[in-house]
Design an enzyme around this catalytic site. Structure first.
Site, PDB file in Angstrom:
ATOM      1  N   LYS A   1      44.676  28.085 -46.664  1.00  0.00           N
ATOM      2  CA  LYS A   1      45.008  27.702 -45.283  1.00  0.00           C
ATOM      3  C   LYS A   1      44.977  26.182 -45.151  1.00  0.00           C
ATOM      4  O   LYS A   1      45.895  25.583 -44.585  1.00  0.00           O
ATOM      5  CB  LYS A   1      43.981  28.310 -44.310  1.00  0.00           C
ATOM      6  CG  LYS A   1      44.073  27.747 -42.908  1.00  0.00           C
ATOM      7  CD  LYS A   1      43.071  28.377 -41.961  1.00  0.00           C
ATOM      8  CE  LYS A   1      41.720  27.711 -41.924  1.00  0.00           C
ATOM      9  NZ  LYS A   1      41.692  26.431 -41.196  1.00  0.00           N
ATOM     10  N   ASN A   2      43.940  25.577 -45.675  1.00  0.00           N
ATOM     11  CA  ASN A   2      43.763  24.141 -45.470  1.00  0.00           C
ATOM     12  C   ASN A   2      44.744  23.284 -46.265  1.00  0.00           C
ATOM     13  O   ASN A   2      44.807  22.075 -46.064  1.00  0.00           O
ATOM     14  CB  ASN A   2      42.322  23.727 -45.795  1.00  0.00           C
ATOM     15  CG  ASN A   2      41.349  24.196 -44.719  1.00  0.00           C
ATOM     16  OD1 ASN A   2      41.754  24.769 -43.713  1.00  0.00           O
ATOM     17  ND2 ASN A   2      40.067  23.942 -44.933  1.00  0.00           N
TER      18      ASN A   2
ATOM     19  N   LYS B   1      34.027   6.754 -43.255  1.00  0.00           N
ATOM     20  CA  LYS B   1      33.452   8.073 -43.497  1.00  0.00           C
ATOM     21  C   LYS B   1      34.567   8.910 -44.122  1.00  0.00           C
ATOM     22  O   LYS B   1      35.734   8.711 -43.786  1.00  0.00           O
ATOM     23  CB  LYS B   1      33.087   8.634 -42.116  1.00  0.00           C
ATOM     24  CG  LYS B   1      32.493   9.984 -42.071  1.00  0.00           C
ATOM     25  CD  LYS B   1      32.100  10.284 -40.620  1.00  0.00           C
ATOM     26  CE  LYS B   1      31.268  11.543 -40.573  1.00  0.00           C
ATOM     27  NZ  LYS B   1      30.789  11.844 -39.253  1.00  0.00           N
TER      28      LYS B   1
ATOM     29  N   ARG C   1      42.780  22.653 -34.305  1.00  0.00           N
ATOM     30  CA  ARG C   1      42.572  21.223 -34.464  1.00  0.00           C
ATOM     31  C   ARG C   1      43.589  20.559 -35.404  1.00  0.00           C
ATOM     32  O   ARG C   1      44.072  19.458 -35.140  1.00  0.00           O
ATOM     33  CB  ARG C   1      41.151  20.986 -34.972  1.00  0.00           C
ATOM     34  CG  ARG C   1      40.823  19.535 -35.107  1.00  0.00           C
ATOM     35  CD  ARG C   1      39.410  19.297 -35.579  1.00  0.00           C
ATOM     36  NE  ARG C   1      39.305  17.966 -36.144  1.00  0.00           N
ATOM     37  CZ  ARG C   1      39.010  16.894 -35.440  1.00  0.00           C
ATOM     38  NH1 ARG C   1      38.754  16.994 -34.170  1.00  0.00           N
ATOM     39  NH2 ARG C   1      38.962  15.716 -36.002  1.00  0.00           N
TER      40      ARG C   1
ATOM     41  N   ILE D   1      27.984  17.563 -43.084  1.00  0.00           N
ATOM     42  CA  ILE D   1      29.350  17.205 -42.654  1.00  0.00           C
ATOM     43  C   ILE D   1      29.515  17.338 -41.135  1.00  0.00           C
ATOM     44  O   ILE D   1      30.032  16.444 -40.481  1.00  0.00           O
ATOM     45  CB  ILE D   1      30.412  18.071 -43.372  1.00  0.00           C
ATOM     46  CG1 ILE D   1      30.218  18.034 -44.888  1.00  0.00           C
ATOM     47  CG2 ILE D   1      31.827  17.639 -42.974  1.00  0.00           C
ATOM     48  CD1 ILE D   1      30.522  16.720 -45.556  1.00  0.00           C
TER      49      ILE D   1
ATOM     50  N   CYS E   1      37.931  25.065 -33.962  1.00  0.00           N
ATOM     51  CA  CYS E   1      36.603  25.661 -34.188  1.00  0.00           C
ATOM     52  C   CYS E   1      35.523  24.876 -33.461  1.00  0.00           C
ATOM     53  O   CYS E   1      35.547  23.644 -33.435  1.00  0.00           O
ATOM     54  CB  CYS E   1      36.259  25.615 -35.671  1.00  0.00           C
ATOM     55  SG  CYS E   1      36.767  27.055 -36.599  1.00  0.00           S
TER      56      CYS E   1
ATOM     57  N   ASP F   1      32.594  24.463 -45.729  1.00  0.00           N
ATOM     58  CA  ASP F   1      33.268  25.725 -45.383  1.00  0.00           C
ATOM     59  C   ASP F   1      32.696  26.929 -46.140  1.00  0.00           C
ATOM     60  O   ASP F   1      33.126  28.058 -45.905  1.00  0.00           O
ATOM     61  CB  ASP F   1      34.778  25.619 -45.647  1.00  0.00           C
ATOM     62  CG  ASP F   1      35.485  24.807 -44.572  1.00  0.00           C
ATOM     63  OD1 ASP F   1      34.851  24.454 -43.572  1.00  0.00           O
ATOM     64  OD2 ASP F   1      36.688  24.515 -44.756  1.00  0.00           O
TER      65      ASP F   1
ATOM     66  N   LEU G   1      38.747   8.053 -36.421  1.00  0.00           N
ATOM     67  CA  LEU G   1      39.232   7.585 -37.725  1.00  0.00           C
ATOM     68  C   LEU G   1      40.760   7.603 -37.791  1.00  0.00           C
ATOM     69  O   LEU G   1      41.368   6.746 -38.434  1.00  0.00           O
ATOM     70  CB  LEU G   1      38.662   8.454 -38.856  1.00  0.00           C
ATOM     71  CG  LEU G   1      37.131   8.481 -38.962  1.00  0.00           C
ATOM     72  CD1 LEU G   1      36.690   9.445 -40.063  1.00  0.00           C
ATOM     73  CD2 LEU G   1      36.585   7.076 -39.251  1.00  0.00           C
TER      74      LEU G   1
ATOM     75  N   ARG H   1      42.254  33.967 -38.334  1.00  0.00           N
ATOM     76  CA  ARG H   1      42.744  32.592 -38.441  1.00  0.00           C
ATOM     77  C   ARG H   1      42.761  32.146 -39.895  1.00  0.00           C
ATOM     78  O   ARG H   1      43.592  31.328 -40.275  1.00  0.00           O
ATOM     79  CB  ARG H   1      41.843  31.635 -37.647  1.00  0.00           C
ATOM     80  CG  ARG H   1      42.014  31.731 -36.155  1.00  0.00           C
ATOM     81  CD  ARG H   1      41.247  30.616 -35.470  1.00  0.00           C
ATOM     82  NE  ARG H   1      41.440  29.388 -36.210  1.00  0.00           N
ATOM     83  CZ  ARG H   1      40.500  28.473 -36.422  1.00  0.00           C
ATOM     84  NH1 ARG H   1      39.305  28.614 -35.911  1.00  0.00           N
ATOM     85  NH2 ARG H   1      40.747  27.395 -37.120  1.00  0.00           N
TER      86      ARG H   1
ATOM     87  N   SER I   1      37.087  11.672 -44.444  1.00  0.00           N
ATOM     88  CA  SER I   1      37.687  12.678 -43.556  1.00  0.00           C
ATOM     89  C   SER I   1      38.919  13.258 -44.226  1.00  0.00           C
ATOM     90  O   SER I   1      39.839  12.524 -44.612  1.00  0.00           O
ATOM     91  CB  SER I   1      38.077  12.039 -42.220  1.00  0.00           C
ATOM     92  OG  SER I   1      38.997  12.881 -41.536  1.00  0.00           O
TER      93      SER I   1
HETATM   94  C1  UD1 Z   1      38.893  19.851 -42.758  1.00  0.00           C
HETATM   95  C2  UD1 Z   1      39.053  21.338 -42.910  1.00  0.00           C
HETATM   96  C3  UD1 Z   1      37.778  22.057 -42.506  1.00  0.00           C
HETATM   97  C4  UD1 Z   1      36.592  21.494 -43.284  1.00  0.00           C
HETATM   98  C5  UD1 Z   1      36.541  19.973 -43.168  1.00  0.00           C
HETATM   99  C6  UD1 Z   1      35.479  19.357 -44.064  1.00  0.00           C
HETATM  100  C7  UD1 Z   1      41.394  21.798 -42.544  1.00  0.00           C
HETATM  101  C8  UD1 Z   1      42.432  22.420 -41.686  1.00  0.00           C
HETATM  102  N1  UD1 Z   1      40.146  21.795 -42.073  1.00  0.00           N
HETATM  103  O1  UD1 Z   1      38.657  19.612 -41.380  1.00  0.00           O
HETATM  104  O2  UD1 Z   1      37.946  23.450 -42.781  1.00  0.00           O
HETATM  105  O3  UD1 Z   1      35.396  22.034 -42.765  1.00  0.00           O
HETATM  106  O4  UD1 Z   1      37.800  19.398 -43.540  1.00  0.00           O
HETATM  107  O5  UD1 Z   1      35.705  19.681 -45.375  1.00  0.00           O
HETATM  108  O6  UD1 Z   1      41.675  21.333 -43.624  1.00  0.00           O
HETATM  109  N2  UD1 Z   1      35.283  12.732 -38.236  1.00  0.00           N
HETATM  110  C9  UD1 Z   1      35.069  11.648 -37.410  1.00  0.00           C
HETATM  111  N3  UD1 Z   1      36.156  11.006 -36.872  1.00  0.00           N
HETATM  112  C10 UD1 Z   1      37.421  11.409 -37.134  1.00  0.00           C
HETATM  113  C11 UD1 Z   1      37.640  12.505 -38.003  1.00  0.00           C
HETATM  114  C12 UD1 Z   1      36.548  13.153 -38.543  1.00  0.00           C
HETATM  115  O7  UD1 Z   1      33.940  11.271 -37.156  1.00  0.00           O
HETATM  116  O8  UD1 Z   1      38.365  10.787 -36.615  1.00  0.00           O
HETATM  117  C13 UD1 Z   1      34.112  13.419 -38.803  1.00  0.00           C
HETATM  118  C14 UD1 Z   1      34.027  14.885 -38.395  1.00  0.00           C
HETATM  119  O9  UD1 Z   1      33.465  15.033 -37.116  1.00  0.00           O
HETATM  120  C15 UD1 Z   1      33.131  15.427 -39.496  1.00  0.00           C
HETATM  121  C16 UD1 Z   1      33.572  14.601 -40.718  1.00  0.00           C
HETATM  122  O10 UD1 Z   1      34.248  13.465 -40.216  1.00  0.00           O
HETATM  123  O11 UD1 Z   1      31.784  15.152 -39.209  1.00  0.00           O
HETATM  124  C17 UD1 Z   1      34.472  15.333 -41.686  1.00  0.00           C
HETATM  125  O12 UD1 Z   1      35.518  15.928 -40.965  1.00  0.00           O
HETATM  126  P1  UD1 Z   1      36.982  16.057 -41.568  1.00  0.00           P
HETATM  127  O13 UD1 Z   1      36.934  15.937 -43.055  1.00  0.00           O
HETATM  128  O14 UD1 Z   1      37.877  15.135 -40.830  1.00  0.00           O
HETATM  129  O15 UD1 Z   1      37.338  17.555 -41.179  1.00  0.00           O
HETATM  130  P2  UD1 Z   1      38.757  18.126 -40.806  1.00  0.00           P
HETATM  131  O16 UD1 Z   1      39.818  17.398 -41.541  1.00  0.00           O
HETATM  132  O17 UD1 Z   1      38.878  18.269 -39.344  1.00  0.00           O
END
Ligand code: UD1
Length: 429
Positions: free
Chosen positions: A22-23, A171, A102, A338, A126, A316, A135, A408, A173
């Site tokens: 999915k991701n 960080k 999201r 995370i 979620c 995850d 970011l 989902r 992401s």
């Molecule tokens: C993706 C995955 C999700 C997984 C996550 C971490 C998909 C569709 N989803 O989510 O299943 O749990 O990676 O492996 O691929 N953050 C900020 N600012 C930002 C963006 C992120 O502070 O602008 C923080 C988030 O709150 C979190 C951390 O960065 O604490 C990591 O999140 P991120 O890697 O961005 O997760 P997603 O890409 O949303």
């Protein structure tokens, strides 16, 4: 709303074909907007999130066509879908669509890169922590985008195109790396992303972008370099196997005992997880086609984990591993680094008889001899499936409510588990 009924019984034995991730599928589908030509994606899983994203892409003007079944393919095989964004007709991603998932926020990258503008609702998805978008904003602004926020929307524009830059994420992401990488493909000059996510799904996206004519290097490392090109073209690309689904079924096999072959898996994409399962008492054997996870007779040992960006233990799979540890012979500690609010499964696992105490980002799990079936529900995808894993060994019947979350992210969950001997059925309501 549908629910899933599970009667805890004996070991799982059999073969499970792992679906496309999915991701990986979601960002790949979004990448189709970077070109006027068709992007053909193979091995796309049948999931509610994929359908939601199709609705969003349609709204931007993307046509799609699902290929019919081919000789030799079973109903369990992923679909091949053609995405064609010959014309982007709308650069707004409205709240009604984005709030469901999201990842749909990520359309901001291709829209901005190809059209020079995007108006995208702030995301939902979620309920695991606040999940800000700072970011994304900061990194796109570093590429020259003008960004403002009003009425719950992010307005981004770059009328003369985005400009390559060196940007270091404060960080790691996954989503922001996907978006910056997509945005940089059509920018003027070279973009260097430092502290980039190294997740296999990022690599899968980067390989697809290269097949579409982009110039991305450094995939799988924390420094990704993208040389901007004028235009992207069509391509055919396969969605990588889902390492989270793999890990989930591996934990189900370890939980119940027995022996399950997980087909189509690349073990190195979840080595940290497999190492932890071996520590917990499972046996893992791999060959070219996949991995076999077994546990025959030996007790489950307590194992500590801390979630980290790839190649660390994935957040995850944290809930599923916690479910496994509820039956371990001793005390284990599970630390989530995370997301700040990703322990909603704790109180539901407790309803099944688990003994877990929480202290901030750390859960201490004291293994119990028996779990007992109960009514449970969860508000997030991975938490829901952790309840399924626990229910597989709980005495009597467990009803997992709100299965919308499972749909989902898990393709044919009941079919795959029942083919291995689980007593699991969906009640449609
Ligand atoms: C993706 C995955 C999700 C997984 C996550 C971490 C998909 C569709 N989803 O989510 O299943 O749990 O990676 O492996 O691929 N953050 C900020 N600012 C930002 C963006 C992120 O502070 O602008 C923080 C988030 O709150 C979190 C951390 O960065 O604490 C990591 O999140 P991120 O890697 O961005 O997760 P997603 O890409 O949303």
């Amino acid at each position: 709303m549908d629910k899933i009924l599970i009667n805890g019984n004996g070991p799982l034995n059999g073969t499970i074909a792992i679906s496309g991730a999915k991701n990986a599928a979601l960002p790949l589908m979004i990448a189709s907007m970077l070109s006027e030509e068709s992007l053909i994606l193979e091995n796309v899983p049948r999931l509610a999130d994929v359908e939601s994203l199709i609705r969003i892409l349609e709204n931007h003007g993307v046509d799609y066509r699902v290929e019919g079944k081919r000789r030799g393919k079973s109903g369990m095989s992923g679909r091949t879908i053609h995405f064609s964004a010959s014309e982007i007709v709308d650069t707004t991603a409205p709240y009604e669509l984005v709030s469901k998932m999201r990842a749909s926020f990520w359309v901001i990258g291709p829209l901005l890169a190809r059209m020079g503008e995007a108006r995208v609702s702030l995301p939902g998805g979620c309920a695991i922590g606040t999940r800000p978008v700072d970011l994304f904003i900061d990194s796109l602004a570093a590429m020259g985008a003008d960004i403002s926020i009003d009425h719950g929307y992010i307005n981004a524009s770059a009328r003369n195109g985005l400009i390559g830059t060196r940007y270091r994420f404060p960080k790691v992401s996954v989503g922001a790396t996907h978006v910056l990488m997509m945005a940089a493909t059509l920018a003027k000059g070279t973009t260097i992303i430092e502290n980039a996510a190294r997740e296999p799904e990022v690599t899968n996206l980067g390989e697809c972008l290269n097949a579409m004519g982009a110039k991305v290097s450094g995939l799988g490392t924390s420094t990704i370099t993208i040389k901007g090109v004028e235009k992207m073209h069509g391509a055919r690309h396969r969605v990588v196997a889902d390492r989270i689904e793999t890990g989930t079924f591996a934990m189900a096999a370890a939980m119940t005992g027995g022996s399950v072959y997980l087909q189509g898996v690349q073990p190195h994409l979840l080595q940290t997880v497999l190492d932890k399962l071996v520590e917990a008492g499972a046996t893992i054997e791999s060959d070219n086609g996949g991995i076999r996870v077994s546990r025959n007779g030996s007790a489950l040992k307590p194992v500590n984990i801390t979630t980290e960006p790839f190649p660390g233990f994935p957040t995850d799979l944290q809930a599923q591993f916690m479910a496994l540890m509820t039956r371990a012979d001793g005390v284990s500690e599970i630390t989530e680094t995370i997301f700040e609010n990703r322990f909603m499964h704790v109180q539901e696992l407790a309803r099944l008889g688990a003994n877990i105490s929480l202290d901030g980002q750390k859960a201490t799990v004291t293994g119990v001899e028996n779990l007992k079936g109960a009514q449970v529900m969860a508000t997030d995808l991975r938490a829901s499936v952790s309840l399924v894993i626990a229910a597989l060994v709980a005495e009597g019947e467990t009803a997992v409510n709100r299965v919308y979350h499972l749909d989902r992210g898990f393709e044919m969950l009941e079919e795959k588990l029942s083919a291995c001997g689980a007593r699991i059925e969906r009640i449609r309501e």
